[in-house]
Design a protein around this motif. Structure first.
Motif: not given
Length: 602
Positions: A507-509, A514-516, A564-567, A571-573
């Motif tokens: 999720g973090a990666i 996605a954010g940047i 970033n948060f949404a993706v 992905v984490k889920n």
């Protein structure tokens, strides 16, 4: 002694001081190079953080932006100071307790992945290098005017000075150099402000002078300025804003969370002995920062007032600003205008051939102003004033003593060089420690790592200098883009790493990428690929600037953060959960138990 000689003496003395401190405090180990040995006093660290924080954008460009934008320029004050509070309260103590020297180190351990650390290094480099462009732009502006050299030569000299004290001194040398630079820059900012506030309002405190009445009148300074700028077709100083209210809000949020994700400021909280000291130094830094940031609005308003007063003699008396004799003759312009014209940052074009300078907003939608200008024979605005010169030119416009003007030159250079040094150290540690030592060459000796760090810093200085010679915009605008890149990538991952026990590496990666990614796409569409002019691709989006709900590229970082948060959570889920030991570690880091004794080792 003439102005040029005094400037050389003052600037030369400050440079000698910086290099002398760097030699005295040179780093002998990687710990001294990266975190100054971890033994810096909280007050000293607070002052160094203030200098690290207050870049060329704060010293040179921010007041110029506020002077140009009026009320809307306050978003820089709110965003940058609010972001610092966010960093000091929400992130710094926890990162300090975690005990990792760099942001990528934190990501590598918290997200149990070298991939997460590598992505963090790339995001850090993107934000830091973009930020340095703004510093080098500021160095060029200051040098070109005050040392009588070209903008290009000014940047080369600045590169050499930073190389001398940053490469040899590391964080230890940079820390004590930044203390000296803070003293220089804060004196350089406040002393002229006090002089000018006394001239205009009779009040020695600029913060109070901003709301005071003009000397010898019963009209407040801000009301008088509103009358002047609206008479000349500009937006009302106390109410105008950049674009829509949505853009201003998103811009402020982007600066705020970008601030909290800046690696060169975060690493300063590892230079103190204990977690308690990290909190204390954060508080002291806020005090030192507040001195300049509460002065900036007054400096901006007074600079704008003095500029109009100089060019149009009728504005202060309330006479007809469109009268032929109101505009000053070009051949009778003051010496400060002649000096700034040499730099190319102040330009005059006599459009109606009358030999006088007409300075007004010829793009105004105010039909009455346009009609008066046309009746007066004005053929368009004839003076181009680069907003980055407002603070540096302010003492000259106000005809202050030469030593004050020289002090401002030294202050502007101190602000740019102090932040550039901090950013270069962040870049150096990311390459030498997080990339080479942690991933590619784990058997590297401490001596080899130290040398790799210095080489990486030297290469970064060269890249920063090149980009400073070819900037994508004015100093504060370029810096705003850097904050947007940090906001869209580093800040969300830091927040989730500290406050979410369930956020995993996938999720973090994916969130950071996605954010940047979307932020850089939006910025490059407007500014060109890697800020290369002529490579803009707005045509893909219908050719419309600010095509996403009117949000400017400088403000887009907040949108990138939301992505970033949404993706990350999506992905984490869909992927494997966080290992139990990582979840327990996150829980332990958030507990303040033993914070007075914790020395950073987890």
């Amino acid at each position: 002694m003439d102005l040029q000689t005094i400037t050389y003496v003052v600037v030369g003395a400050t440079f000698a001081l910086y290099i002398g401190i760097a030699i005295w405090a040179r780093a002998g180990s990687t710990k001294e190079f990266y975190v100054a040995g971890g033994g810096v006093h909280p007050v000293v660290n607070g002052m160094a953080t203030g200098a690290d924080w207050m870049s060329a954008a704060s010293f040179i460009s921010m007041a110029g932006l506020i002077a140009n934008m009026g009320y809307g320029g306050g978003l820089f004050l709110m965003g940058w100071t609010g972001g610092y509070v966010l960093l000091a309260m929400l992130l710094a103590p926890y990162l300090r307790k975690f005990g990792k020297f760099t942001v990528p180190q934190f990501f590598g351990t918290r997200y149990y992945s070298k991939g997460a650390s590598t992505v963090a290094v790339l995001c850090l480099l993107a934000a830091s290098i973009t930020y340095i462009i703004g510093q080098m732009t500021g160095v060029g502006v200051a040098f070109s005017r005050f040392l009588g050299v070209s903008n290009t030569m000014g940047i080369y000299i600045g590169m050499a000075i930073v190389f001398a004290y940053a490469v040899f001194g590391g964080m230890k040398g940079i820390t004590y150099t930044q203390v000296a630079q803070y003293c220089v820059l804060i004196l350089a900012y406040t002393v002229p402000a006090i002089f000018i506030s006394m001239q205009l309002t009779g009040n020695p405190l600029p913060q109070l002078g901003l709301g005071s009445t003009m000397a010898g009148t019963d009209v407040t300074l801000l009301h008088k300025l509103d009358l002047i700028v609206t008479d000349l077709g500009f937006g009302k100083y106390t109410t105008q804003m950049p674009g829509s209210m949505l853009n201003m809000f998103v811009y402020t949020v982007s600066l705020m969370i970008g601030t909290a994700g800046l690696p060169h400021v975060i690493v300063r909280f590892f230079t103190v002995p204990k977690v308690k000291d990290a909190r204390s130094s954060a508080g002291w830094a806020l005090v030192f920062i507040a001195i300049l940031y509460t002065t900036a609005p007054a400096v901006a308003a007074m600079a704008r007032m003095n500029l109009h007063t100089t060019i149009n003699t009728a504005v202060m008396s309330g006479g007809d600003v469109f009268a032929p004799e109101a505009s000053i003759r070009y051949d009778e312009r003051p010496d400060w205008m002649k000096r700034w014209e040499v730099t190319g940052l102040l330009k005059f074009s006599d459009k109606n051939g009358d030999g006088r300078i007409q300075y007004y907003n010829d793009k105004t939608k105010n039909a009455e102003v346009l009609a008066k200008a046309q009746a007066a024979g004005w053929a368009g605005n004839e003076l181009s004033v680069n907003r980055d010169i407002m603070v540096l030119a302010n003492p000259e416009i106000a005809q202050l003593p030469n030593w004050v003007i020289a002090l401002v030159a030294a202050g502007g250079l101190a602000a740019a060089l102090s932040t550039a040094a901090g950013l270069l150290l962040a870049i150096s540690s990311a390459i030498s420690h997080d990339l080479l030592k942690e991933k590619l060459m784990p058997d590297m000796s401490e001596k080899a790592e130290l040398m790799a760090g210095k080489i990486a810093m030297a290469c970064a200085i060269v890249v920063a200098g090149y980009l400073g010679l070819n900037p994508p915009g004015f100093a504060a605008g370029t810096v705003a883009i850097a904050f947007g890149l940090a906001a869209s990538s580093i800040f969300p991952a830091l927040m989730m790493g500290i406050f979410s026990k369930t956020m995993n590496k996938q999720g973090a990666i994916c969130g950071m990428i996605a954010g940047i990614g979307i932020t850089m796409l939006y910025v490059f569409a407007h500014k060109g690929l890697f800020f290369i002019k002529g490579t803009e691709f707005l045509g893909l989006f219908g050719g419309k600037a600010n095509f996403f709900f009117g949000i400017s590229p400088n403000a887009f970082g907040a949108i990138g953060a939301v992505v970033n948060f949404a993706v990350a959570f999506a992905v984490k889920n869909m992927t494997t959960p966080v290992p139990d030991d990582i979840a327990a570690m996150v829980e332990d880091v958030r507990i303040p138990r033993g914070s007075k004794e914790v020395d950073g080792a987890h």
